[in-house]
Design an enzyme around this catalytic site. Structure first.
Site, short mmCIF file in Angstrom:
data_model
loop_
_atom_site.label_atom_id
_atom_site.label_comp_id
_atom_site.label_asym_id
_atom_site.label_seq_id
_atom_site.Cartn_x
_atom_site.Cartn_y
_atom_site.Cartn_z
N TYR A 77 0.84 -1.19 0.00
CA TYR A 77 0.00 0.00 0.00
C TYR A 77 0.88 1.24 0.00
CZ TYR A 77 -4.14 2.82 1.23
OH TYR A 77 -5.17 3.71 1.22
N ASN A 150 -15.01 4.66 -0.58
CA ASN A 150 -15.60 4.36 -1.89
C ASN A 150 -16.56 5.42 -2.42
OD1 ASN A 150 -14.33 1.75 -2.51
ND2 ASN A 150 -15.42 1.02 -0.71
N SER A 177 -18.12 -2.75 -8.74
CA SER A 177 -17.47 -2.48 -7.45
C SER A 177 -18.27 -1.43 -6.70
CB SER A 177 -16.05 -1.98 -7.67
OG SER A 177 -16.07 -0.69 -8.26
N ARG A 199 -16.55 -7.67 -15.84
CA ARG A 199 -15.84 -8.84 -16.36
C ARG A 199 -16.82 -9.83 -16.98
NH1 ARG A 199 -11.89 -10.95 -11.67
NH2 ARG A 199 -12.08 -12.81 -12.98
N ASP A 201 -16.32 -12.99 -17.36
CA ASP A 201 -16.21 -14.34 -16.80
C ASP A 201 -16.89 -14.48 -15.44
OD1 ASP A 201 -14.46 -12.78 -15.37
OD2 ASP A 201 -12.81 -14.20 -15.38
N GLY A 270 -7.45 2.21 -9.20
CA GLY A 270 -7.27 0.86 -8.68
C GLY A 270 -6.66 -0.04 -9.74
#
Length: 381
Positions: A77, A150, A177, A199, A201, A270
Site C-alpha cells: 500500500y 468508496n 465495485s 468482467r 467471466d 485501482g
C-alpha cells in the site's frame, strides 16, 4: 462458608469483572504478509493508555474490510505500517469519553477517522480529537462505516478532472465495485450518462448487468463485448466521451482509450486485475489521451478539513435521500477470520463489514420465548 471467605470470593469476582472491562479486542500484525497468517486477535489492557486532555475514547461500531486494508497488511500500500500495527483504515464509532480540552465532539457523537491507518479493527480507540471527524448519525451504521473511501472516491472522480455537464458521457470498468456502483448513482443525479463495463467471466452476469441498469446505468456490457464492432455502433449514438475511470488495469484499458474522444482522460484509481495498463503510442501522441491517477488518501491530505467535511456532507445527503444504495454483508467481530475469508471471495457484490459492537447472542437467545428458539437451531441432517 465463613463471612471472611465469602467476602474474599466476592472481592475476586469484582476484580475479575473490573479486569475484563479494562481489556479490549484488537486485530494486530507485527509484519507484512498473508492477512490470514499475520493478523492476530489480541486482548489489550486499556489501563496502560495515557488519556490526554485533547484525547477522545471511541467505541467502534463497524468497520469494512477493503482491498486497501489487505494491501496495507501485505505491505503493498502507499502508506507503510509502524509495527506492531492495528489493522483497518475505515469505520465508524461513538464517542464515549472526552478530554477536558476537547471542543470538536461531544459524548454520543458518531465519528470516522480523519485519515488512514488509524486501525479501526478494534473495539476501542483512544486518540487525539483531530484524528476523527464528526458525522451525521442519521444514516445506517454500515453506510457510515464505509463513507469516506468508496463513495467519496466516486464523487471526486466525477468532480475533479473534467467539468462534466448534464448529457455528458463517462466510461468505467469495474462497474460492479462499490466505487463503480456509486459512480453510476451519483452520475444519474448529475444527469451524466454512464457506460459500464464488467468482467465477462463472472457468474450470473445477466443479473449483475440488470442490477447496474436498475441503479441508473445507461449502457452496461461485459468486457468481451465492449471491444466489438457492434458496440462501437452503439457508441456512435452517444456524445463524444472525454472521461473514463479505470479500477482494473489490463487490456480493457486499451479498448477504453480507443473509444475516448481526442484529448480524453483516463483516471486510474485501482488495479484489481494486477495487470499493467497498455496504451499504444498513437493514442498518446496523435489522439493525445491523458493518463491520470487518483487516491482518496492523497486528496484528504491535500485538502482542508472544511472541504473534506463538505464532501462527506454531500455524500451523506445522497444516502439520506435514498439516492445512493450499497450492498453489505455484516459479520460479528468475534467471527473475524470467517469475515476475512468471505471478503476475499471472487466476484463479490456485497461489501463485508465487521459488526464490532455486536449484541450478546446468548442474552438475545435467553430473552426470547421458548417458542422462538427454533431460529437459533442448526438443521439436523
Amino acid at each position: 462458608l465463613t463471612l471472611k471467605s465469602i467476602l474474599k470470593q466476592t472481592n475476586f469476582i469484582i476484580m475479575l469483572k473490573s479486569t475484563r472491562r479494562l481489556l479490549t479486542t484488537a486485530i494486530q500484525f507485527t509484519g507484512y504478509g498473508n492477512p490470514g497468517k499475520v493478523l492476530k486477535i489480541e486482548s489489550l489492557n486499556q489501563s496502560t493508555i495515557v488519556f490526554k486532555p485533547n484525547d477522545i475514547s471511541v467505541k467502534m461500531l463497524a468497520a469494512p474490510i477493503n482491498p486497501a486494508d489487505i494491501n496495507f497488511i501485505e505491505g503493498v500500500y502507499g502508506i507503510k505500517a509502524n509495527f506492531p500495527a492495528f489493522a483497518g483504515n475505515e469505520g465508524v464509532g461513538i464517542v464515549e469519553k472526552v478530554g477536558e480540552k476537547v471542543g470538536s465532539v461531544q459524548l454520543g457523537d458518531w465519528v470516522i477517522p480523519a485519515g488512514p491507518s488509524i486501525g479501526t479493527w478494534r473495539k476501542y480507540i483512544v486518540s487525539n480529537e483531530n484524528d476523527f471527524i464528526k458525522i451525521d448519525k442519521t444514516i445506517p451504521v454500515a453506510y457510515a462505516a464505509t463513507l469516506s473511501v468508496n463513495p467519496c472516491t466516486a464523487y471526486c472522480l466525477l468532480k475533479s478532472f473534467i467539468d462534466l455537464k448534464p448529457g455528458d458521457v463517462i466510461i468505467q470498468n469495474g462497474a460492479n465495485s462499490m466505487v463503480g456502483i456509486a459512480v453510476i448513482q451519483i452520475a444519474r443525479e448529475l444527469g451524466i450518462k454512464t457506460v459500464n463495463i464488467i468482467r465477462s467471466d463472472r457468474p450470473n452476469i445477466e443479473h449483475t448487468l440488470s442490477l447496474l441498469a436498475n441503479l441508473g446505468g445507461d449502457i452496461n456490457v461485459p468486457d468481451n463485448y465492449f471491444s466489438s464492432s457492434s458496440f462501437n455502433e452503439i457508441l456512435k449514438d452517444l456524445p463524444p466521451c472525454k472521461l473514463a475511470f479505470n479500477s482494473t488495469g489490463g487490456s480493457v484499458v486499451t479498448d477504453i482509450a480507443r473509444v475516448l474522444s481526442p484529448g480524453g482522460t483516463i483516471v486510474t484509481y485501482g488495479g484489481t486485475s494486477k495487470k499493467p495498463i497498455a496504451v499504444p503510442l498513437d493514442l498518446l501522441t496523435y489522439k493525445q489521451i491523458n493518463l491520470k491517477g487518483f487516491w482518496i488518501s492523497k486528496w484528504y491530505n491535500e485538502n482542508s478539513l472544511e472541504l473534506r467535511k463538505k464532501l462527506l456532507k454531500e455524500v451523506i445527503h445522497l444516502i439520506r435521500e435514498n439516492k445512493l444504495t450499497f450492498f453489505y454483508e455484516l459479520h460479528d467481530f468475534d467471527d473475524f477470520y470467517y469475515a476475512l475469508e468471505k471478503s476475499s471471495e471472487p466476484y463479490r457484490l456485497r461489501k463485508v463489514v465487521l459488526n464490532i459492537d455486536y449484541p450478546d447472542r446468548f442474552k438475545e437467545h435467553d430473552n426470547k420465548p421458548e417458542s422462538d428458539y427454533s431460529i437459533f437451531d442448526a438443521p439436523v441432517a
